[in-house]
Design a protein around this motif. Structure first.
Motif, PDB file in Angstrom:
ATOM      1  N   ASN A   1    -111.362 -19.880-122.940  1.00  0.00           N
ATOM      2  CA  ASN A   1    -111.680 -20.910-123.933  1.00  0.00           C
ATOM      3  C   ASN A   1    -112.771 -21.843-123.421  1.00  0.00           C
ATOM      4  O   ASN A   1    -113.703 -22.201-124.153  1.00  0.00           O
TER       5      ASN A   1
ATOM      6  N   TRP B   1    -106.366 -26.889-128.426  1.00  0.00           N
ATOM      7  CA  TRP B   1    -106.924 -26.397-127.177  1.00  0.00           C
ATOM      8  C   TRP B   1    -106.054 -26.823-125.992  1.00  0.00           C
ATOM      9  O   TRP B   1    -106.148 -26.340-124.906  1.00  0.00           O
TER      10      TRP B   1
ATOM     11  N   GLY C   1     -99.169 -26.133-123.889  1.00  0.00           N
ATOM     12  CA  GLY C   1     -98.415 -26.060-122.650  1.00  0.00           C
ATOM     13  C   GLY C   1     -97.853 -27.383-122.184  1.00  0.00           C
ATOM     14  O   GLY C   1     -96.962 -27.417-121.333  1.00  0.00           O
ATOM     15  N   THR C   2     -98.356 -28.479-122.751  1.00  0.00           N
ATOM     16  CA  THR C   2     -97.937 -29.803-122.278  1.00  0.00           C
ATOM     17  C   THR C   2     -97.326 -30.689-123.348  1.00  0.00           C
ATOM     18  O   THR C   2     -96.691 -31.691-123.018  1.00  0.00           O
TER      19      THR C   2
ATOM     20  N   PRO D   1    -103.691 -18.738-117.508  1.00  0.00           N
ATOM     21  CA  PRO D   1    -104.922 -19.426-117.095  1.00  0.00           C
ATOM     22  C   PRO D   1    -106.196 -18.637-117.396  1.00  0.00           C
ATOM     23  O   PRO D   1    -107.259 -19.231-117.590  1.00  0.00           O
TER      24      PRO D   1
ATOM     25  N   GLY E   1    -103.180 -19.790-123.762  1.00  0.00           N
ATOM     26  CA  GLY E   1    -104.065 -20.534-122.876  1.00  0.00           C
ATOM     27  C   GLY E   1    -104.294 -21.974-123.293  1.00  0.00           C
ATOM     28  O   GLY E   1    -105.074 -22.684-122.652  1.00  0.00           O
ATOM     29  N   SER E   2    -103.631 -22.421-124.347  1.00  0.00           N
ATOM     30  CA  SER E   2    -103.815 -23.788-124.841  1.00  0.00           C
ATOM     31  C   SER E   2    -103.146 -24.792-123.911  1.00  0.00           C
ATOM     32  O   SER E   2    -101.925 -24.749-123.706  1.00  0.00           O
ATOM     33  N   LEU E   3    -103.931 -25.704-123.351  1.00  0.00           N
ATOM     34  CA  LEU E   3    -103.368 -26.771-122.523  1.00  0.00           C
ATOM     35  C   LEU E   3    -102.504 -27.693-123.368  1.00  0.00           C
ATOM     36  O   LEU E   3    -101.468 -28.193-122.911  1.00  0.00           O
ATOM     37  N   ALA E   4    -102.916 -27.924-124.614  1.00  0.00           N
ATOM     38  CA  ALA E   4    -102.143 -28.794-125.507  1.00  0.00           C
ATOM     39  C   ALA E   4    -100.756 -28.212-125.757  1.00  0.00           C
ATOM     40  O   ALA E   4     -99.745 -28.922-125.693  1.00  0.00           O
TER      41      ALA E   4
ATOM     42  N   THR F   1    -107.052 -19.758-120.774  1.00  0.00           N
ATOM     43  CA  THR F   1    -107.555 -21.132-120.726  1.00  0.00           C
ATOM     44  C   THR F   1    -109.007 -21.127-120.253  1.00  0.00           C
ATOM     45  O   THR F   1    -109.861 -21.808-120.824  1.00  0.00           O
TER      46      THR F   1
END
Length: 256
Positions: free
Chosen positions: A187, A256, A155-156, A181, A150-153, A184
């Motif tokens: 979190n 995160w 994933g990008t 999601p 779920g980490s946006l960091a 995410t």
């Protein structure tokens, strides 16, 4: 007040939840096994009692507010308070669904809702049902078992992904519009609870167990459930002045 910690773990009849309960029991906690099945929950509790642990079970379906309320009543009747809640129950793929149901371009909304019902709304349901008992503790803690998926960091950012996902290429990163999601969101929910409950002295943290071999992933993980339990156990036992609003694994902070 009895100083012995009283801890409830959801989804604790097997897998990581079972190991969290066992490790906390080994530390001297009074452990309450939360499980949808009364039979399987009591079986897990009996196995822990056979090792000398103080363990009981309650029927707890995290998607059912009435079940959560009944579980809270049972804990209150037996113990009068709760010192730690570990929201471990989770689902990656509901029975009968396939991976296509979570691919963004072919998402099955019924499948997505079922995942969020457990992984996100279920945490709210159970936490709020047990908050009155947590408020009676001298050092209350809530631990949400999340995932680095779920980490946006991760994933990008390819560099972060290489660390979080142990070198997987971008093409191999998890692509599941339900499970990913939902973590995410969990979190973000953790941060909201941490902020809201900080004045009450209730510590709320999220943890990542890592990719563990459990029923959740058809036992394809490279870590054991016992290894996956470590981060949750640590956050369930932090002192009253410990951290809140964090996301960690057994090595430290998770992006995160």
């Amino acid at each position: 007040m009895n100083d012995t910690m009283i801890t409830l773990v959801t989804g604790a009849n097997k897998g990581i939840g079972r190991e969290i309960a066992a490790q906390l029991a080994a530390l001297g906690h009074i452990v309450v096994i939360g499980a949808r099945s009364a039979e399987l929950g009591e079986k897990a509790a009996a196995e822990l009692r056979a090792t000398g642990a103080d363990a009981t079970s309650v029927v707890l379906d995290v998607t059912d507010p009435a079940s959560a309320a009944a579980a809270a009543d049972a804990v209150e009747a037996r113990h009068g308070r709760l010192d730690a809640l570990v929201n471990n129950a989770g689902v990656a793929r509901p029975p009968g669904s396939d991976l296509a149901a979570q691919r963004p371009r072919s998402a099955d909304l019924d499948v997505i809702r079922r995942i969020f019902d457990t992984n996100f709304f279920g945490v709210i349901t159970v936490t709020n049902a047990l908050l009155p008992l947590l408020r009676r503790s001298s050092a209350p803690r809530v631990v949400n078992v999340s995932s680095s998926a779920g980490s946006l960091a991760a994933g990008t950012d390819p560099e972060i992904a290489a660390v979080v996902y142990a070198g997987l290429s971008a093409a191999d990163l998890p692509l599941a519009v339900g499970y990913v999601p939902s973590k995410t969101a969990l979190n973000a929910l953790t941060v909201q609870y941490a902020r809201d409950l900080h004045p009450d002295g209730i510590l709320v943290n999220a943890v990542c167990p890592g990719y563990c071999a459990t029923d959740l992933n058809n036992h394809s993980g490279h870590r054991t459930a016992a290894q996956g339990a470590v981060a949750a156990v640590r956050m369930a036992t932090v002192p009253a002045d410990g951290p809140t609003g964090t996301f960690t694994d057994d090595q430290g902070s998770v992006p995160w």
